[in-house]
Every structure is written in structure tokens, then in C-alpha cells.
Enzyme design. Structure first.
Site, short mmCIF file in Angstrom:
data_model
loop_
_atom_site.label_atom_id
_atom_site.label_comp_id
_atom_site.label_asym_id
_atom_site.label_seq_id
_atom_site.Cartn_x
_atom_site.Cartn_y
_atom_site.Cartn_z
N LYS A 153 0.84 -1.20 0.00
CA LYS A 153 0.00 0.00 0.00
C LYS A 153 0.88 1.25 0.00
CE LYS A 153 -1.85 2.89 2.84
NZ LYS A 153 -1.90 4.06 1.95
N GLY A 211 2.81 4.22 13.56
CA GLY A 211 3.55 3.01 13.93
C GLY A 211 3.00 2.40 15.21
N GLU A 228 9.70 1.29 10.80
CA GLU A 228 10.74 2.29 10.52
C GLU A 228 10.06 3.63 10.65
OE1 GLU A 228 12.85 4.80 9.51
OE2 GLU A 228 12.65 4.28 7.40
N CYS A 262 13.48 10.71 7.15
CA CYS A 262 13.55 10.26 8.55
C CYS A 262 14.98 10.32 9.08
CB CYS A 262 12.97 8.87 8.69
SG CYS A 262 13.62 7.71 7.49
N GLU A 352 9.95 15.99 15.17
CA GLU A 352 10.40 15.82 13.80
C GLU A 352 9.71 16.87 12.93
OE1 GLU A 352 9.27 12.12 11.86
OE2 GLU A 352 11.29 12.00 11.03
P1 NDP Z 1 1.84 8.32 8.12
O1 NDP Z 1 2.51 7.53 9.18
O2 NDP Z 1 0.51 8.90 8.37
O3 NDP Z 1 1.73 7.46 6.76
C1 NDP Z 1 2.60 6.43 6.38
C2 NDP Z 1 1.81 5.31 5.69
O4 NDP Z 1 0.90 4.73 6.64
C3 NDP Z 1 0.92 5.83 4.55
O5 NDP Z 1 0.87 4.84 3.54
C4 NDP Z 1 -0.43 5.98 5.23
O6 NDP Z 1 -1.51 5.93 4.31
C5 NDP Z 1 -0.43 4.78 6.15
N1 NDP Z 1 -1.37 4.87 7.27
C6 NDP Z 1 -1.94 5.97 7.79
N2 NDP Z 1 -2.79 5.64 8.81
C7 NDP Z 1 -2.74 4.30 8.92
C8 NDP Z 1 -3.37 3.36 9.78
N3 NDP Z 1 -4.22 3.74 10.73
N4 NDP Z 1 -3.10 2.04 9.62
C9 NDP Z 1 -2.23 1.63 8.67
N5 NDP Z 1 -1.61 2.48 7.82
C10 NDP Z 1 -1.84 3.79 7.94
O7 NDP Z 1 2.83 9.44 7.71
P2 NDP Z 1 2.40 10.80 6.99
O8 NDP Z 1 2.52 10.54 5.55
O9 NDP Z 1 1.12 11.35 7.44
O10 NDP Z 1 3.54 11.73 7.53
C11 NDP Z 1 3.41 12.30 8.81
C12 NDP Z 1 4.73 12.29 9.52
O11 NDP Z 1 5.27 10.96 9.55
C13 NDP Z 1 5.82 13.08 8.86
O12 NDP Z 1 5.71 14.43 9.12
C14 NDP Z 1 7.02 12.42 9.48
O13 NDP Z 1 7.21 12.92 10.77
C15 NDP Z 1 6.66 10.99 9.55
N6 NDP Z 1 7.13 10.20 8.43
C16 NDP Z 1 8.24 9.44 8.58
C17 NDP Z 1 8.73 8.74 7.52
C18 NDP Z 1 9.93 7.92 7.61
O14 NDP Z 1 10.56 7.68 6.59
N7 NDP Z 1 10.28 7.43 8.78
C19 NDP Z 1 8.10 8.78 6.22
C20 NDP Z 1 6.90 9.57 6.16
C21 NDP Z 1 6.45 10.24 7.25
P3 NDP Z 1 -2.15 7.25 3.63
O15 NDP Z 1 -1.19 8.36 3.82
O16 NDP Z 1 -2.30 6.84 2.21
O17 NDP Z 1 -3.48 7.49 4.28
#
Ligand code: NDP
Length: 450
Positions: A153, A211, A228, A262, A352
Site C-alpha cells: 500500500k 507506527g 521504521e 527520517c 520531527e
Molecule cells: P503516516 O505515518 O501517516 O503514513 C505512512 C503510511 O501509513 C501511509 O501509507 C499511510 O496511508 C499509512 N497509514 C496511515 N494511517 C494508517 C493506519 N491507521 N493504519 C495503517 N496504515 C496507515 O505518515 P504521513 O505521511 O502522514 O507523515 C506524517 C509524519 O510521519 C511526517 O511528518 C514524518 O514525521 C513521519 N514520516 C516518517 C517517515 C519515515 O521515513 N520514517 C516517512 C513519512 C512520514 P495514507 O497516507 O495513504 O493514508
């Protein structure tokens, strides 16, 4: 309602994609489950060959994939090309790894004891928008190499490269049902994958908050998880470092990918005796970062991913910055490179930002540097700059993070383990270590005495 996919550099719609819901998720899991026995029965050398073919197709379609990623994420094209190059390298690596993760024989009384690494079954892969194809490949490579089938996904903001990769996987000859890509909301598709009884493991990259909810949801079925998550990494610069080199490199350690990384070294810790000189060098280096049109070959930083995210990033700059660079003043979600002076207790140093904002923090001595660097709930990455080798190793061993670099800011490589300590998550991606997270150890005792 179909999903509108937007180019963050222009705010223009570049695609419209159908959204999956719970029924489509269940169907994808069923397809992945049905494909499991045949995929696991493919001989290791043939599985390696299929992954190698996928790697080659990624190379052959490298420019097309880089353009897709650049338009969908707002990445500078030069950086997008390098990322796609890494995706091919990841599939090459795991093509070669399929038959190199061996079991053991263990001396025991009365027979032969041996271990096997068995696939888990169906694996759910949930990836974010910052490095969509890269992070997908870090999970797909080891998952497929170990004989699992997957449901991937991508983030709703950036689904296009994953959809194209699924087509290339089919062209490579990877059987139907082995890789299933589902575009849909995290709270719907992601959540269903986390809770689905036929999904054996979730490989997740994203925010620490989501997470936490993945871990909670996985508890119901004792699902394996690799997480991660976020980071707040320190770039520690001692007075005895090559200050020119450290300052020239520092902007790219936090402004690459517009800070949406990250691993971003967004806390720059500088020894007090070198602080003023380093700050001036850092300002000069930051002024040179080329911000603008992602299609321009020379561009080093593009826009942020969305309007909403830009608002969040802006909320971190509540005092007059030490330095703020230039960014286009047109459509697109632009934000300039920003340096602020801070203490480690300020919000900008604790949370972050995930944007191009770096906090400069002075420290008194080695012990103070270690204390400040570790004073965070995160533990993903970091750098140490010093010409004193013993100190470099002493500090590296004392820092509570999963990935570190000395006199460099680069810590992600195809062959080396990547992952966090503390609330940055657990489990390791990349290298041979990732295979442990996508297989289960089975121990078999074979009696040889009557
Ligand atoms: P999210 O943690 O919201 O999203 C990451 C993935 O998880 C997306 O595919 C999202 O889907 C999915 N997701 C969202 N809610 C759920 C859930 N309840 N159950 C399962 N999967 C879910 O990150 P964001 O994109 O909103 O980013 C927000 C913050 O996360 C950033 O500002 C940063 O701090 C951190 N981040 C860290 C990353 C890293 O590499 N460690 C990468 C990206 C973000 P969808 O978005 O399609 O709804």
C-alpha cells in the site's frame, strides 16, 4: 471518490486513481494467499532470476520511473534518478541473496539438528510518500526473496511509481498474485491489512504515531511487525573537525528531499569553541543550495509534499531565523532552507519537522554532546565530525541510534542494515539483515539412532 494525484511543484492534477476499500483489500490478500504455495515452490535460482529481471526492467525504465517520482513527490530530477538507481540495486542485491541465506546444523545427541528459514506467507507493506519507490523496494526485495507474497500500500499522496512497478513486475514474469498494489487510505486499506488474519507480517515506514497504532492492531493476531519510524538525528561537529568539509556537507544532510527524510540530521550540535566560525560557514553553504524547478538538472531542493504539510513545517519557525534562503514565490508548496538557533528543549529540536529547518545547538564538551544527542525519544541516524579517531568511535558507541556516519552524512546503503533504536522503530531493512524480518526460523531434529 477517485483519488486526485497532484504535482506539489505546480499544484496541478497529474492523475486520477481509483481508491480501494476493505473489500478490495480482502480480495488482494486472498490473491496473495492463493499465490503463496506456487511462489514458495519456485526454486531459489529461478526466484533470483525473476528478481534480477525486475531489477533490469527498473534500469531500462529508469528515466520514466524517475520522471514519475519527480512529478509526484516534487523531487529534483537528478535525485530521483539516483533513487531509482538504488531501487534497481536493491532488486539486484536480493536476487543474489535468495540462495545465500543458509540454515545451520547444530551438534546434538542422538541425531541431526538443522534449521531452515521459512517464508511467513502474505506480508502487508505500508509505505510513505517521501521515498515511495525506494522504501517499497527495501521491503519488496527481502520479502520476495524469502518466498513471501505481498500486498503493497503506497501513500495516497504518491501512488504512481508503485503502480508502474507492479506492471514491470508482471513484465518480468513474476506470477500474478505475488505482488498486489492497493491504492487507498491508510485508515481503511492500511488498517485492514494490519488487522487481517491472513496477513502474517506488516512492514511499515511512516510516523511514530501511526507506527504505534500498527503495533497495537497487530497484537490481536500476534502479527510480526517491522517499524521504521521518525527521527530527530544529531549531526555532532567537534572543534577539531575539518569544519569546512562538515559545513559544506551539513545542508544536504537536512535539506535533501526538502527535509522530508527520517534520517535528516535536523539537530546540528556544534562545540562552543567552534560555534561562531561553523555557523558562518554553514550559512554560506546553505545560501548555495539550489531551490526551484524539479525538472531543472541543477536543482537540489524542490517543494514540500502538500499545503497542509507546509503549514506544519512553518509552525516550527516561530522566532527570527539565523538564516533563511530563497524559494519560488509561485504555485507549489515551497519552503526555503531555514537555520534556527535553539536549545535542545525547544520544540524545533524535540519534534520531527520533516521539512527544511535545521536547529543549531551549542555543546560544551564530549560528554555534553553525547547527553544532548541522546536526549530525544528517537534513535534513527546521526553523524560525528572529528579528526580524533578514538573520540569518533567512543562517541559512536555512546550514541543511541541505529545508523551512524563518521566524517560523512551518508548512512543508507543497499548492503548494510538500516533501522532505529528507541521510538524510531525496530527491525532492520536492507542488507542481509532484512531477510531475518521476512522469514521464520524452523528447527528440525532428525533422530539417527534406533
Ligand atoms: P503516516 O505515518 O501517516 O503514513 C505512512 C503510511 O501509513 C501511509 O501509507 C499511510 O496511508 C499509512 N497509514 C496511515 N494511517 C494508517 C493506519 N491507521 N493504519 C495503517 N496504515 C496507515 O505518515 P504521513 O505521511 O502522514 O507523515 C506524517 C509524519 O510521519 C511526517 O511528518 C514524518 O514525521 C513521519 N514520516 C516518517 C517517515 C519515515 O521515513 N520514517 C516517512 C513519512 C512520514 P495514507 O497516507 O495513504 O493514508
Amino acid at each position: 471518490m477517485p483519488l486526485r494525484v497532484v504535482n506539489p511543484a505546480t499544484e496541478e492534477q497529474i492523475a486520477e486513481v481509483e481508491r480501494a476499500g476493505v473489500d478490495e483489500t480482502d480480495a488482494a490478500v486472498a490473491a496473495a494467499r492463493a499465490a503463496c504455495p506456487a511462489w514458495r515452490a519456485v526454486t531459489p535460482s529461478d526466484r533470483g532470476r525473476l528478481l534480477r529481471r525486475l531489477a533490469t526492467l527498473v534500469e531500462e525504465h529508469g528515466e520514466e520511473l524517475a520522471r514519475i517520482e519527480s512529478r509526484n513527490v516534487g523531487k529534483p530530477i537528478a535525485g530521483a534518478r539516483a533513487e531509482v538507481g538504488m531501487v534497481a540495486d536493491v532488486f539486484h542485491f536480493y536476487a543474489g541473496a535468495v540462495d545465500k541465506k543458509h540454515g545451520e546444523t547444530i551438534p546434538v545427541a542422538g541425531g541431526v539438528d538443522m534449521t531452515f528459514r521459512e517464508p511467513l506467507g502474505v506480508v502487508g507493506l505500508i509505505v510513505p510518500w517521501n521515498f515511495p519507490l525506494n522504501i517499497a523496494s527495501w521491503k519488496l526485495g527481502p520479502a520476495l526473496a524469502c518466498g513471501n507474497t505481498v500486498v503493497l500500500k503506497p501513500a495516497e499522496l504518491t501512488p504512481l511509481s508503485a503502480l508502474r512497478l507492479a506492471e514491470l513486475a508482471r513484465d518480468a514474469g513474476i506470477p500474478d498474485g505475488v505482488i498486489n498494489v492497493l491504492v487507498g487510505k491508510g485508515s481503511v486499506v492500511g488498517q485492514r491489512l494490519v488487522e487481517h488474519p491472513d496477513v502474517a507480517k506488516i512492514g511499515f515506514t511512516g510516523s511514530t504515531e501511526v507506527g504505534r497504532s500498527v503495533m497495537k492492531g497487530a497484537a490481536q493476531t500476534i502479527k510480526r511487525v517491522t517499524l521504521e519510524l521518525g527521527g530527530k538525528s544529531a549531526n555532532v561537529v567537534f572543534a577539531d573537525a575539518d569544519l569546512e568539509r562538515a559545513a559544506a556537507a551539513a545542508p544536504y544532510a537536512v535539506f535533501d528531499n526538502a527535509g522530508q527524510d527520517c534520517c535528516a540530521r535536523s539537530r546540528i550540535l556544534v562545540e562552543k569553541s567552534a560555534y561562531d566560525r561553523f555557523a558562518q560557514l554553514l550559512i554560506d553553504a546553505t545560501r548555495n543550495v539550489k531551490v526551484g524547478d524539479p525538472d531543472d538538472e541543477r536543482t537540489e531542493m524542490g517543494p514540500l509534499i502538500s499545503r497542509q504539510h507546509r503549514e506544519t513545517v512553518a509552525s516550527f519557525v516561530d522566532t527570527s531565523p539565523l538564516f533563511q534562503g530563497e524559494a519560488p514565490n509561485s504555485t507549489g508548496f515551497w519552503f526555503p532552507c531555514t537555520l534556527v538557533e535553539a536549545t535542545n528543549d525547544d520544540r524545533v529540536a524535540r519534534e520531527e519537522v520533516f521539512g527544511p529547518v535545521a536547529a543549531l545547538i551549542p555543546f560544551a564538551d564530549e560528554a555534553d554532546a553525547i547527553r544532548i544527542a541522546n536526549d530525544t525519544p528517537y534513535g534513527l541516524s546521526g553523524s560525528i565530525w572529528t579528526e580524533n579517531g578514538a573520540r569518533a568511535l567512543r562517541v559512536a558507541r555512546a550514541l543511541e541510534t541505529g545508523v551512524l556516519s563518521i566524517n560523512s552524512n551518508s548512512s543508507v546503503r543497499v548492503a548494510t542494515p538500516f533501522g532505529g533504536f528507541k521510538q524510531s522503530g525496530f527491525g532492520r531493512e536492507l542488507g542481509m539483515h532484512a531477510l531475518d524480518g521476512y522469514s521464520e526460523v524452523k528447527n528440525i531434529f532428525y533422530a539417527t539412532e534406533h
